[in-house]
Design a protein around this motif. Sequence first.
Motif, PDB file in Angstrom:
ATOM      1  N   GLU A   1      12.144   5.968 -53.790  1.00 34.72           N
ATOM      2  CA  GLU A   1      11.148   6.621 -54.651  1.00 34.72           C
ATOM      3  C   GLU A   1      10.801   5.771 -55.858  1.00 34.72           C
ATOM      4  O   GLU A   1      11.666   5.150 -56.471  1.00 34.72           O
ATOM      5  CB  GLU A   1      11.670   7.974 -55.139  1.00 34.72           C
ATOM      6  CG  GLU A   1      12.356   8.851 -54.117  1.00 34.72           C
ATOM      7  CD  GLU A   1      11.479   9.247 -52.938  1.00 34.72           C
ATOM      8  OE1 GLU A   1      10.248   9.083 -53.017  1.00 34.72           O
ATOM      9  OE2 GLU A   1      12.031   9.705 -51.926  1.00 34.72           O
TER      10      GLU A   1
ATOM     11  N   VAL B   1      14.972  10.006 -45.472  1.00 33.02           N
ATOM     12  CA  VAL B   1      14.376   8.743 -45.875  1.00 33.02           C
ATOM     13  C   VAL B   1      15.221   7.531 -45.529  1.00 33.02           C
ATOM     14  O   VAL B   1      14.700   6.486 -45.160  1.00 33.02           O
ATOM     15  CB  VAL B   1      14.120   8.781 -47.403  1.00 33.02           C
ATOM     16  CG1 VAL B   1      13.524   7.492 -47.884  1.00 33.02           C
ATOM     17  CG2 VAL B   1      13.217   9.957 -47.743  1.00 33.02           C
ATOM     18  N   ASP B   2      16.544   7.650 -45.653  1.00 34.48           N
ATOM     19  CA  ASP B   2      17.399   6.483 -45.419  1.00 34.48           C
ATOM     20  C   ASP B   2      18.138   6.580 -44.082  1.00 34.48           C
ATOM     21  O   ASP B   2      19.219   6.021 -43.928  1.00 34.48           O
ATOM     22  CB  ASP B   2      18.396   6.294 -46.583  1.00 34.48           C
ATOM     23  CG  ASP B   2      19.305   7.509 -46.776  1.00 34.48           C
ATOM     24  OD1 ASP B   2      19.007   8.577 -46.199  1.00 34.48           O
ATOM     25  OD2 ASP B   2      20.301   7.396 -47.502  1.00 34.48           O
TER      26      ASP B   2
ATOM     27  N   PRO C   1      17.439   5.496 -40.457  1.00 29.21           N
ATOM     28  CA  PRO C   1      16.611   4.879 -39.428  1.00 29.21           C
ATOM     29  C   PRO C   1      16.969   5.420 -38.043  1.00 29.21           C
ATOM     30  O   PRO C   1      18.020   6.036 -37.854  1.00 29.21           O
ATOM     31  CB  PRO C   1      16.937   3.384 -39.546  1.00 29.21           C
ATOM     32  CG  PRO C   1      18.265   3.323 -40.207  1.00 29.21           C
ATOM     33  CD  PRO C   1      18.400   4.560 -41.047  1.00 29.21           C
TER      34      PRO C   1
ATOM     35  N   VAL D   1       9.523   7.730 -40.452  1.00 30.85           N
ATOM     36  CA  VAL D   1       8.565   6.952 -41.223  1.00 30.85           C
ATOM     37  C   VAL D   1       8.357   5.611 -40.522  1.00 30.85           C
ATOM     38  O   VAL D   1       9.321   4.923 -40.191  1.00 30.85           O
ATOM     39  CB  VAL D   1       9.098   6.702 -42.655  1.00 30.85           C
ATOM     40  CG1 VAL D   1       8.103   5.870 -43.463  1.00 30.85           C
ATOM     41  CG2 VAL D   1       9.396   8.028 -43.356  1.00 30.85           C
TER      42      VAL D   1
ATOM     43  N   ALA E   1       6.919   1.998 -41.228  1.00 23.64           N
ATOM     44  CA  ALA E   1       6.523   1.145 -42.350  1.00 23.64           C
ATOM     45  C   ALA E   1       5.549   0.074 -41.864  1.00 23.64           C
ATOM     46  O   ALA E   1       5.467  -0.188 -40.663  1.00 23.64           O
ATOM     47  CB  ALA E   1       7.759   0.502 -42.958  1.00 23.64           C
TER      48      ALA E   1
ATOM     49  N   THR F   1       6.022  -2.868 -41.954  1.00 22.17           N
ATOM     50  CA  THR F   1       6.836  -3.931 -41.364  1.00 22.17           C
ATOM     51  C   THR F   1       7.484  -3.520 -40.039  1.00 22.17           C
ATOM     52  O   THR F   1       8.155  -4.333 -39.408  1.00 22.17           O
ATOM     53  CB  THR F   1       7.960  -4.312 -42.353  1.00 22.17           C
ATOM     54  OG1 THR F   1       8.512  -3.114 -42.894  1.00 22.17           O
ATOM     55  CG2 THR F   1       7.433  -5.168 -43.482  1.00 22.17           C
ATOM     56  N   THR F   2       7.312  -2.265 -39.621  1.00 18.24           N
ATOM     57  CA  THR F   2       7.964  -1.811 -38.386  1.00 18.24           C
ATOM     58  C   THR F   2       7.226  -2.373 -37.172  1.00 18.24           C
ATOM     59  O   THR F   2       6.023  -2.169 -37.035  1.00 18.24           O
ATOM     60  CB  THR F   2       7.948  -0.274 -38.285  1.00 18.24           C
ATOM     61  OG1 THR F   2       8.441   0.276 -39.485  1.00 18.24           O
ATOM     62  CG2 THR F   2       8.790   0.204 -37.124  1.00 18.24           C
TER      63      THR F   2
ATOM     64  N   ARG G   1      11.740  -1.524 -32.429  1.00 20.22           N
ATOM     65  CA  ARG G   1      12.014  -0.419 -33.336  1.00 20.22           C
ATOM     66  C   ARG G   1      10.973   0.685 -33.162  1.00 20.22           C
ATOM     67  O   ARG G   1      11.290   1.854 -33.234  1.00 20.22           O
ATOM     68  CB  ARG G   1      12.032  -0.894 -34.787  1.00 20.22           C
ATOM     69  CG  ARG G   1      12.955  -2.091 -35.002  1.00 20.22           C
ATOM     70  CD  ARG G   1      13.653  -2.091 -36.325  1.00 20.22           C
ATOM     71  NE  ARG G   1      14.378  -0.843 -36.494  1.00 20.22           N
ATOM     72  CZ  ARG G   1      14.003   0.139 -37.223  1.00 20.22           C
ATOM     73  NH1 ARG G   1      12.941  -0.001 -37.863  1.00 20.22           N
ATOM     74  NH2 ARG G   1      14.690   1.239 -37.307  1.00 20.22           N
TER      75      ARG G   1
ATOM     76  N   MET H   1      11.798   4.724 -32.201  1.00 19.01           N
ATOM     77  CA  MET H   1      11.317   5.826 -33.031  1.00 19.01           C
ATOM     78  C   MET H   1      10.392   6.739 -32.226  1.00 19.01           C
ATOM     79  O   MET H   1      10.437   7.963 -32.372  1.00 19.01           O
ATOM     80  CB  MET H   1      10.575   5.268 -34.239  1.00 19.01           C
ATOM     81  CG  MET H   1      11.526   4.539 -35.152  1.00 19.01           C
ATOM     82  SD  MET H   1      10.693   3.493 -36.312  1.00 19.01           S
ATOM     83  CE  MET H   1      10.450   4.644 -37.608  1.00 19.01           C
TER      84      MET H   1
ATOM     85  N   GLN I   1       3.634   5.022 -43.275  1.00 16.29           N
ATOM     86  CA  GLN I   1       3.725   4.541 -44.653  1.00 16.29           C
ATOM     87  C   GLN I   1       2.607   3.535 -44.884  1.00 16.29           C
ATOM     88  O   GLN I   1       2.541   2.491 -44.238  1.00 16.29           O
ATOM     89  CB  GLN I   1       5.102   3.906 -44.856  1.00 16.29           C
ATOM     90  CG  GLN I   1       5.389   3.483 -46.272  1.00 16.29           C
ATOM     91  CD  GLN I   1       6.760   2.862 -46.409  1.00 16.29           C
ATOM     92  OE1 GLN I   1       7.727   3.250 -45.727  1.00 16.29           O
ATOM     93  NE2 GLN I   1       6.875   1.863 -47.278  1.00 16.29           N
TER      94      GLN I   1
ATOM     95  N   LEU J   1       3.849  -1.215 -48.327  1.00 16.83           N
ATOM     96  CA  LEU J   1       5.251  -1.501 -48.594  1.00 16.83           C
ATOM     97  C   LEU J   1       5.618  -0.935 -49.952  1.00 16.83           C
ATOM     98  O   LEU J   1       4.746  -0.661 -50.771  1.00 16.83           O
ATOM     99  CB  LEU J   1       5.489  -3.008 -48.580  1.00 16.83           C
ATOM    100  CG  LEU J   1       5.623  -3.637 -47.193  1.00 16.83           C
ATOM    101  CD1 LEU J   1       5.749  -5.141 -47.322  1.00 16.83           C
ATOM    102  CD2 LEU J   1       6.816  -3.068 -46.440  1.00 16.83           C
ATOM    103  N   GLY J   2       6.900  -0.780 -50.173  1.00 14.98           N
ATOM    104  CA  GLY J   2       7.342  -0.392 -51.500  1.00 14.98           C
ATOM    105  C   GLY J   2       7.854   1.018 -51.568  1.00 14.98           C
ATOM    106  O   GLY J   2       8.328   1.575 -50.590  1.00 14.98           O
ATOM    107  N   VAL J   3       7.752   1.570 -52.772  1.00 11.48           N
ATOM    108  CA  VAL J   3       8.282   2.899 -53.019  1.00 11.48           C
ATOM    109  C   VAL J   3       7.122   3.861 -53.237  1.00 11.48           C
ATOM    110  O   VAL J   3       5.973   3.443 -53.367  1.00 11.48           O
ATOM    111  CB  VAL J   3       9.220   2.886 -54.248  1.00 11.48           C
ATOM    112  CG1 VAL J   3      10.458   2.065 -53.946  1.00 11.48           C
ATOM    113  CG2 VAL J   3       8.514   2.353 -55.480  1.00 11.48           C
TER     114      VAL J   3
ATOM    115  N   ARG K   1      -3.635  -2.080 -45.351  1.00 15.20           N
ATOM    116  CA  ARG K   1      -2.726  -2.111 -44.208  1.00 15.20           C
ATOM    117  C   ARG K   1      -2.685  -0.768 -43.487  1.00 15.20           C
ATOM    118  O   ARG K   1      -2.062  -0.660 -42.436  1.00 15.20           O
ATOM    119  CB  ARG K   1      -1.323  -2.511 -44.668  1.00 15.20           C
ATOM    120  CG  ARG K   1      -1.321  -3.911 -45.261  1.00 15.20           C
ATOM    121  CD  ARG K   1       0.039  -4.277 -45.789  1.00 15.20           C
ATOM    122  NE  ARG K   1       0.869  -4.902 -44.753  1.00 15.20           N
ATOM    123  CZ  ARG K   1       1.967  -5.593 -45.033  1.00 15.20           C
ATOM    124  NH1 ARG K   1       2.362  -5.732 -46.276  1.00 15.20           N
ATOM    125  NH2 ARG K   1       2.690  -6.133 -44.069  1.00 15.20           N
TER     126      ARG K   1
END
Lengths: 294, 434
Positions: free
Chosen positions: A54, A143-144, A146, A167, A169, A171-172, A176, A180, A191, A194-196, A206
């Motif tokens: 966050e 959130v954390d 995977p 989620v 991202a 970068t996913t 992976r 998911m 998402q 990137l980032g919070v 993106r």
Amino acid sequence: MALERVFADEPAFVPYVAAGDPSDEASIEYVEALERGGADVVELGLPFSEPIAEGSTIQGAVARALEAGMTPQRYFEFVEELDVDVPLVCMTYYNLVYQYEHPETGESEAVASEATSGETASRGPRAFVERAAEAGIEGFVVVDLPAEEAGPLRAACDDFGCDLVFVIAPTTKGERLGSMREQVSGYVYVQARLGVTGAREDVSDRTEQSLARVADWDVPKAVGFGIKTGAHAERIIAAGADGVIVGSALVDIIAEGHEDGADTVAVADRLEAKARELKEGALTGARRAGAETR
Amino acid sequence: MSTDKTFGDYGGQYVPESLMPAIEELTDAYERYVLDDEDGFMDEFRRRLADFGGRPLPLQHAESLSARYDTAVYLKREDLLHGGAHKLNNALGQVLLAKYMGKERIIAETGAGQHGTATAMAAAHLDMPCEIYMGETDIRRQRPNVFRMRTNGAEVTPVTTGRGTLKEAISETMRDWATTVETTHYVIGSVVGPAPFPAMVRDFQAVISEEAREQAIEKEGRLPDAVLACAGGGSNTMGTFAHFVDDDGAEPRSAGRSSGQRRRDGVDLYAVEAGGSSLSVDEEEGVAPNSASLSTGDEGVLHGARTKLLQDSHGQIMESHSVSAGLDYAGVGPELAHLVDEGRVEAVNVDDDSALAAFHRLSRDEGVIPALETAHAFGYLEEHHDELGDFVVVNVSGRGDKDLETVLEETEKRDLDVAPDISVLRSAAGEEGM
């Protein structure tokens, strides 16, 4: 798996607030205001002391809610007290799920089994989902957690008829995505950058790329991270999303009201208006997408 | 050495999705460069550790302590590593790895500032831009290290959330990484975090025990009876233990072993945690006045790994405490938690008072000013030397120059026989004031 229904007819507006921010009473008013403003699903944050994904806005919300005494047990009572028809999704971090002890089935079994792995019927993901489902929660975003570590929670969700949202991202990629796709249900949280978390002035370029990667998934796609205005919502739905997730732009209103000492009704009205703007934006986006298709 | 993601029930990869690809990329780089020595990575690492870092470092016979305890006490002098602590072993390894991976920027968290300074030095040495996140409480109590980082060209960003210590600094660095992950490597400072960090940091720090084991045989013709290291996150601990873990003796460990009954054929490993001011916790306030997560914590998930944590009954992470900033952390490395569960490592702790007394004792009797973190290991030696056998190795994980202000302050609050009379400082300051 029920949350898909919400996205079926029109684009969904999915607001996030932290339960208990800045107090239980006010927070209940705020969730109800969001429903009046057009929310289709509410992501209701269960605050964790280390919210590593966050930005400063939602960190503030989490801190206020914890300060006001929010706990997992209290959270489920809070959900039971809410007078809303929209489905609720619990958004949190894994340690709270992992440590959760069911108040009724907990006591006796937990002591005997604690020595092994902490995951038992009375403690851990299964107990957490059982209690959440009793309270009326229909889905989870952790959130954390995977996909690789999500097995126990996914199994518990299956047992209690709840959805597990993942989620994706920017970068996913590759394998992976596959793992998911196998486990996700309800909707996929795309998402946007990137980032919070945190409200931004623009829509990430993106977003389209990220949407393209999940285009052929059979769950609805809801885009979040940085969405602030009706115009953002419009653009994201026009780009092919089935819903928009907005947290920080709403929490900013709550934070401002809290700092200014504004009364709960005034803040609730502002939230309702902001919700309406975002939902209208999403609907306009859907019309635009429809027109472009024709 | 394995690339397993877990150590028994501990470890794993509990991170937000945006970090997962970076962690996979790092796992691949760790396997190729560190484990398989591709492109001569390990040769370059060892060469730079020697030329830039000053390795190998001595295993020194501590004559006064040996006489005091009637035991052969040896000091592994990691305080002599460039930068003044063991931290450079890991920082240099990771910054070099980031270079091999083609990353353009380095970020790191720091608690005591030792990891931050080591990372800033390694980044300057290898010409990488570097940003360090540090809690504002720690910035206040570790001012010299902040200045050292700035001198090496690193940005130092204060973290104001929570109590402003290591836990918050790690969270904030993870947030930066989630934003910049494509170009940036996060040099985590201990054997914590998601896989592969715990194994990788251990491997970079394992040079401590690789040297110490050989030096022990060289000097005493045998392996030590006991090896002591302080434990916060656990990087010096795992580095000091790594090459001794298999020296567990032929016979299975007996549970009820006590003083005078220790096994003669294995190397006993002691992880000395910060007992702070008390081992109890204040659930209401969410505060544990200690950092003894191995001794008193429960299993949970924090900062990417399943491990032992100081947490309340709901799973909220507690604010830890220690007089030493470097041990002030609510979690601990997952492999260390596993080794304690297995009975291979003994988790023990000493309180702030004992660490302070040990700080003064080592400084006065051996001429070695230890970091306050390190002093905990010597506090345990003082209290339990008669249970440790005839040959004890203690890791001097860092030097204490950074802690002098804290020691001055904390010593004045206490009545310690071993502390020097520092009235000369006060009278000099008084004259200056006039």
